[in-house]
Design an enzyme around this catalytic site. Structure first.
Site, short mmCIF file in Angstrom:
data_model
loop_
_atom_site.label_atom_id
_atom_site.label_comp_id
_atom_site.label_asym_id
_atom_site.label_seq_id
_atom_site.Cartn_x
_atom_site.Cartn_y
_atom_site.Cartn_z
N ASP A 448 0.83 -1.20 0.00
CA ASP A 448 0.00 0.00 0.00
C ASP A 448 0.87 1.26 0.00
O ASP A 448 2.06 1.23 0.31
CB ASP A 448 -0.93 0.00 1.22
CG ASP A 448 -2.24 0.72 0.95
OD1 ASP A 448 -2.31 1.51 -0.01
OD2 ASP A 448 -3.21 0.50 1.71
N ASP A 516 -10.58 2.29 -3.30
CA ASP A 516 -11.12 2.04 -1.96
C ASP A 516 -12.64 2.09 -1.97
O ASP A 516 -13.29 1.65 -1.03
CB ASP A 516 -10.59 3.08 -0.98
CG ASP A 516 -9.13 2.84 -0.61
OD1 ASP A 516 -8.63 1.73 -0.85
OD2 ASP A 516 -8.49 3.78 -0.11
#
Length: 695
Positions: A448, A516
């Site tokens: 990430d 997301d």
């Protein structure tokens, strides 16, 4: 496929269906001649236009492969440099060429300074895609500093204005397509954030009179995850040009004596229609871009525990989720943020990559062994490029973060960006991931990156404006080292959603996190934009419990959308009813039957949810013996939508069989594509998945 040199230094790059032609004129200047469907090579020639007048030079009107700064060139340039005596003019002329199998390198050289520039091209036997890049070479003793170093330039044949597609997105709204017409001046799509980010995309799609199935479409996609720039302009002569590469915003590259540098590659092509463009790039990415360890293998169905537990993880609670995940058919269990350091929320712990002993008193293997016993592989989350100021790493090495001594650091998400251009930082990052994977049965890493760069001081660099390229290269190198040492390891690129999801990342990572935002309604649009020039196989798509801004959808509907990529599950499974679990199990079983079509087949976008009220996508096997159609509509206007459902991508001469609403259909491919099946979409949460087989 071939590369041929004709008389008068004209080079013809031949792909399966196209010609790309460039040449060198009598003054040694590189010139673009043609790009499009094949025509007779004997007809190609260079024009000999002179200056228009004292204000409009011939150089300004030329179509070129690369435009160099200097002389009487007043339009945008692709390469700009400064020599040791402060001369900032380039006077570049043809020197030589080399054809090696499917690669052409045309060498240009400065007439006074020790600089050589190769214009490089590669063609492929199985594709109409062409790879382009340039190599700059310092053959002298003094440094050469580049202020601009783009990878490729393209000129289009028609003098009429071209339309361009790119994206105008944001976090949670990645890959939202935008369209503009360039009639004059310049349009620019770019990133200043240190990564390719959520907003514009590092590609161009230029077209005239085009739709999914026809019209002239030219495209090029940059394989680079750092700051990029795509610039499109049209001049007073009607010539439309595009340049793309590393952004010259806050950029400089120093080429030392006897060094050479290859720019990031651009993959480009010409097709009829957007659909064929996407299919070509999808097949090309699978065959030539994705890492070879998993490029032609279907990806597993995963479960990620983030939404269920967030930071509050423990072995017992993860195993509770894992037992449910295994029962519904999940193959890979991924534990997300919260397992390391003093990580209780997003204020602390980043950089301290040791297993938290309070959360895992018996170590990580207790959890991994339990998951493996359930028949699933185990994966884990890292954010390697970041550090919290509240961490042991930052307290010990505050200089490892980008910074200026006279400026205060801006903390986005309570974190700073590590200076990955430092060798010691690179070794630290590789070391903690390698150690964890070496000592545990970990098959998957979610990498990430949750914030863009700021205060990008890198005191270790002689040329500090090289940070974006060198940081990006470090990420690629570490990923490659991990995959070389752990050959069964899959790595996903995540950057606060789809912030690092282009061909550069996909040259090193096996897949990317799309957004997301997992809301199924929004994902119909997000995934459509992703599919334009990115491989569907690499697109992770989850079924979760989220509905953004109160747009609830059924569990079946959410599966319908998520199964059009590489399927993942992300909901709070402990709250699912027995009926919910049956729905999950049924859909996962279906996905495993068809995922080879979705991940490795050809995509046909038949109807668009934003334009047609409903979505219909088809995924077809290469031999056209099998297909699957996905239909979805949140709701139809005026209560109903009646139409003839025409399929796409089938073989007209084959006969196909499928079941729809309990009725068996056996029809020819020609019938299904030209006439279709009368159908009605009515109500909300409408979704159908149709499996189609050749009789």
């Amino acid at each position: 496929m071939s590369i041929t040199k004709l008389e008068n230094n004209i080079f013809v790059l031949e792909t399966k269906n196209t010609h790309y032609v460039m040449g060198i004129d009598k003054n040694g200047i590189n010139r673009h001649i043609y790009w499009g469907s094949k025509i007779s090579s004997n007809d190609y020639e260079l024009d000999t236009n002179g200056d228009e007048n004292s204000n409009h030079s011939a150089m300004d009107s030329y179509r070129q492969e690369i435009t160099f700064f200097g002389g009487t060139v007043y339009r945008e340039c692709a390469v700009k440099a400064e020599f040791s005596d402060k001369c900032r003019e380039l006077e570049i002329a043809y020197k030589d060429y080399k054809i090696s199998e499917n690669t052409l390198c045309v060498t240009m050289a400065d007439k006074h300074y020790p600089l050589e520039i190769d214009l490089c091209y590669e063609v492929y036997d199985d594709s109409d895609i062409i790879k382009r890049w340039i190599t700059v070479r310092n053959i002298g003793g003094d440094e050469i500093i580049f202020d601009k170093l783009l990878s490729a330039e393209f000129s289009f044949p028609s003098e009429k204005p071209y339309k361009f597609r790119n994206t105008n997105g944001a976090w949670g709204a990645e890959f939202i397509e935008c369209e503009s017409t360039v009639e004059g001046g310049y349009s620019v799509w770019e990133s200043h954030k240190g990564a390719s980010n959520h907003n514009a995309s590092p590609y161009f799609i230029a077209y005239q009179n085009a739709d999914e199935n026809g019209g002239d479409v030219y495209f090029g996609s940059l394989a680079y995850s750092g700051n990029f720039k795509v610039s499109a302009g049209r001049d007073l002569f009607g010539v439309t040009r595009v340049m793309l590469g590393m952004n010259d915003f806050d950029f400089s590259h120093t080429l030392r004596a006897n060094e050479q540098f290859d720019t990031p590659a651009v993959y480009c092509g010409y097709t009829q229609g957007f659909g064929e463009m996407s299919r070509q790039m999808n097949r090309f990415a699978i065959n030539h871009i994705l890492p070879k360890s998993f490029n032609n293998k279907v990806l597993p169905v995963l479960y990620n525990s983030w939404e269920a537990t967030e930071f509050h993880v423990s072995a017992s609670q993860q195993l509770e989720l894992a037992r449910i995940a295994a029962d519904i058919g999940v193959e890979l269990f991924v534990m997300d943020d919260g397992w390391f350091g003093q990580r209780k929320d997003d204020h602390a712990g980043l950089g301290d990559w040791y297993v938290n002993p309070d959360k895992f008193p018996n170590g990580l293997n207790e959890l991994i062994d339990g998951i493996n016993e359930l028949g699933m592989d185990f994966g884990i989350w890292f954010e390697p490029e970041m550090v919290n100021p509240d961490s042991d790493l930052y307290r010990e090495h505050p200089d490892w973060a980008y910074h200026y001594d006279t400026r205060s650091a801006k903390e986005l998400r309570n974190q700073l960006v590590l200076n990955m251009t430092k060798p010691e930082v690179q070794e630290y990052v590789f070391g903690f991931m390698d150690e964890l994977v070496s000592n545990h049965n970990i098959k998957y890493i979610k990498w990430d990156m949750n914030r863009p760069f700021s205060e990008i001081g890198a005191e270790n660099l002689e040329n500090r404006k090289m940070y974006s390229y060198l940081h990006t290269k470090a990420v690629y190198d570490i990923c490659d080292r991990l995959k070389a040492k752990h050959t069964d390891l899959q790595i996903e690129a995540c950057a606060s959603g789809g912030g690092r999801a282009e061909l550069g990342a996909l040259s090193h990572f096996d897949q990317v996190w799309t957004s997301d935002n997992t809301d199924a309604i929004d994902r119909m649009t997000i995934q459509s934009g992703f599919s334009m020039l990115r491989p569907i196989k690499a697109m992770r798509a989850w079924v979760t419990d989220i509905n953004w801004y109160n747009k609830p959808t059924s569990l079946d509907f959410r599966f319908n959308i998520a199964m059009q990529g590489s399927l993942g599950i992300g909901g709070e499974l402990r709250k699912y009813s027995d009926e919910d679990k049956k729905i999950c199990k049924r859909n996962i079983e279906l996905y495993k039957r068809i995922r080879d079509l979705v991940q490795l087949g050809d995509l046909y976008r038949v109807y668009n949810s934003d334009k047609d009220e409903f979505l219909m996508n088809m995924y077809v096997s290469e031999d056209k013996s099998r297909a699957v159609a996905f239909i979805a509509a949140r709701g139809t206007r005026f209560f109903k939508k009646k139409f003839n459902m025409r399929f796409a991508g089938l073989d007209e001469d084959k006969t196909y069989r499928f079941s729809l609403d309990g009725k068996e259909h056996t029809k020819s491919g020609a019938y299904l594509m030209k006439l279709g099946i009368p159908y009605r979409i009515i109500g909300n949460n409408f979704n159908k998945i149709i499996e189609i087989e050749e009789v």
